[in-house]
Structures are given as C-alpha cells and as structure tokens.
Design an enzyme around this catalytic site. Structure first.
Site, PDB file in Angstrom:
ATOM      1  N   ALA A  37       4.519  -0.085   5.880  1.00 40.05           N
ATOM      2  CA  ALA A  37       5.942  -0.400   5.981  1.00 40.05           C
ATOM      3  C   ALA A  37       6.640   0.340   7.119  1.00 40.05           C
ATOM      4  CB  ALA A  37       6.626  -0.097   4.654  1.00 40.05           C
ATOM      5  N   LYS A  43      -8.033  -3.447  -2.414  1.00 40.93           N
ATOM      6  CA  LYS A  43      -8.242  -2.368  -1.437  1.00 40.93           C
ATOM      7  C   LYS A  43      -7.494  -1.090  -1.816  1.00 40.93           C
ATOM      8  CE  LYS A  43      -4.010  -2.985   0.260  1.00 40.93           C
ATOM      9  NZ  LYS A  43      -2.930  -2.000   0.478  1.00 40.93           N
TER      10      LYS A  43
END
Length: 341
Positions: free
Chosen positions: A140, A191
């Site tokens: 982000a 993941k």
C-alpha cells in the site's frame, strides 16, 4: 459506470486508502467509507490517514464518509477493502443496494468455517452483483508513494475488467486482466501465510539460500493446493502468484512479514499482532488452510509447520529440520509437461 459518478472504496485501512488516492489521482470522485468517525474527520480536516498511511497526503477528490448506505447509493463501482472477518457482517444488511453494482474485492483472506474467498461471499450476499477481485504485489505505501506497480483484475465479466482497468490504470500503476478469478484470489490469500515464515527466517538471520528455498517451496505448495481446488496453475506464474509471493516474503513493509519478524525476535503471537496495530490476514488464513489441506489430503508441510510454531509450541528450527529430513519430492509437480514440447 459514467465518469460523473463517484467510485466507492469500502474500508479505511492502508490499501483501501492507497486505492482511493490512486482513483482520485486519475480524476475520479471517491467516497471512502469507514466505521470510525474520528478517522473520517482526520482525513477530512488534515487530508491524511494517520493510523495507516502517515505522511501521505490524501487528495481532495477523496471524501471520507461514515454512512455506508450513502456511499453505496451514490456509486456503481465499489472497491471492497474490508477485513475478511468483517466483510460479511458489514455488507449482508445492504444486499439489496448491491444489486447490479460492480463489486471488486481488495481483501486477501479466507472466511473461517466456510473457507469462502471474499468474492464468493460477495456473490452469496449479492447474487445479482457483478464480481471481480484485485490482487498482485501491491504494498500500500509504495502505491501511495507512486512506486511503479502492477496488479491483476480478475473476473469472468470482461466489461468489469475493462472498467476497472480504465479507472485505475495510470502513469505508475499498470492493471492486467485475468479470467481466473478463483486462482488470482486464492493466490493473494495463500501467500500471506508464507510471508510470516519468511519474516521469521530473516529475524533469525537464516541464509539467503534458506529464504530462497522457503519462497520457492511455498510457491510449489500453494499451487499444489490451488490446483486441487480447481485453479489454473499458470495463474501462479503471474503477478497474483509468484509476483505477490516474492514481495510479501521479502519486504519489511508487508504486514505478514512484520508479524513473522516479530515472532522471530521472540515475541508471542499476541504481542506481534499488537505491535503491528492492524490486521495480518495470514494468521487467520493459516488456521483455515491447515484444516482444509488435511480435509482434502494436500501435502503442505510449510503450512503444517507454521501452524505447529504458532499454536503447538514448535520452533522454526524444528520445522525446517523436519522439512529437510522429509522424503525429496518432485521439484515442480503441478504442471504437466504435455503441450510444452
């Protein structure tokens, strides 16, 4: 969707805020919904989300709102960036308002007890909505700082993919499309588990060979599971598979990596999560993935090993020792060689 209509981003966390700012930078009016009135006021007054993206100026085209009904009614395209544990609860009572809207999940998680991915929950809540997912190596803060980034929008709805590409694609953010919604979304969820292991390995000063082994065996393991569940193995060779796995397992900016690093320093799981200060989806995903792998009979030694570390009192050295003593398997066992000659 028309250019004049605003776009909704549901969620006030780091990724939701980064996507809202990205949309605003592309000229769109954005309604960013969040639960916390104080957080909304901080963004409105100071143009910054201090809890999750401190130091990033939020563009004036992003309007923070706390009325979810207002945000949904105003927008046709909605990016859903809610924690996996809250998504169903938050949206279930607004099912009728979601009819016909484009709902794109940004959340990389799996619902406990049902093993449903976020887009499957959206589909269940709003069967008349148009569903997609966004996934890839998308830290982000780097998106917010305009680092060159690529992502995948996945949906069986080609028009939805085109509209998301048009809304998000820009000078520093490239958007690819995929029809394998399930595979793209599953890769994004799985993941996170392996990033915790990678963070632990770094904190314990394990070698570069070890970290490389962990990442590549993680890719084999998560792909083996995904293929068992019906995903396309080739999806895992792209951004939403190996691309996301690499960045999440190698960057201190990754939330799940940070939790693993704290664990490797000797903190308890509760202490590690508390220090992070926001959701690390990998911890929740680990529990449901371990149970599902056992149920369907898929060999996932890293998942079993991490579960043993976090919930059964084992150490990372013990788990890696078991992995090294295990019977060697085929290196890449999830892609047939037929058709590649």
């Amino acid at each position: 969707m028309t250019e004049q209509r605003p776009i909704a981003v549901l969620g006030g966390g780091s990724f939701g805020t980064a996507v809202a700012n990205l949309l605003a930078g592309n000229g769109h009016q954005v309604r960013q919904w969040m639960r916390d009135p104080e957080q909304a006021e901080a963004i409105r007054v100071n143009r910054e989300n201090p809890r999750y993206l401190k130091g990033i100026k939020i563009l004036p085209q992003v309007t923070p709102v706390t009325d979810l009904q207002e945000a949904l009614d105003a927008c046709e395209l909605c990016f859903v960036a809610l924690p996996s544990s809250a998504l169903r609860t938050v949206l279930a009572s607004h099912a009728e308002r979601l009819r016909g809207k484009m709902l794109v999940s940004l959340t990389k998680g799996i619902e406990a007890h049902t093993f449903k991915l976020m887009s499957q929950i959206l589909e269940e809540i709003a069967p008349q909505a148009r569903i997609g997912v966004l996934s890839g190596p998308n830290l982000a803060r780097e998106i917010a700082e305009h680092a060159l980034t690529a992502t995948v929008v996945a949906s069986e709805d080609e028009d939805l993919c085109r509209q998301v590409q048009a809304a998000l694609h820009g000078r520093t953010f490239r958007v690819y499309a995929s029809a394998d919604r399930f595979g793209v979304e599953l890769g994004g969820a799985l993941k996170n588990v392996y990033a915790i292991i990678a963070g632990m390995a770094v904190a314990m000063d394990m070698g570069e060979n070890t970290k490389s082994m962990l990442i590549t065996r993680a890719l084999a393991e998560m792909t083996r599971f995904a293929v068992n569940q019906g995903a396309n193995p080739m999806t895992f060779l792209g951004l939403a598979g190996v691309g996301d796995l690499i960045v999440t397992c190698s960057s201190p900016k990754s939330r799940n990596y940070q939790v693993g690093f704290a664990l490797g320093q000797g903190l308890s799981l509760d202490e590690a999560v508390s220090r992070l200060g926001e959701v690390a989806e990998g911890v929740n995903t680990l529990k449901v993935l371990k149970a599902k792998a056992q149920e369907v009979g898929v060999y996932m030694p890293l998942v079993a090993g991490l579960h043993a570390i976090l919930f059964e009192g084992r150490t990372l050295e013990q788990v890696i020792g078991l992995l090294m003593r295990g019977e060697p398997k085929t290196d890449v066992d999830f892609i047939s060689t037929s058709g590649f000659n």
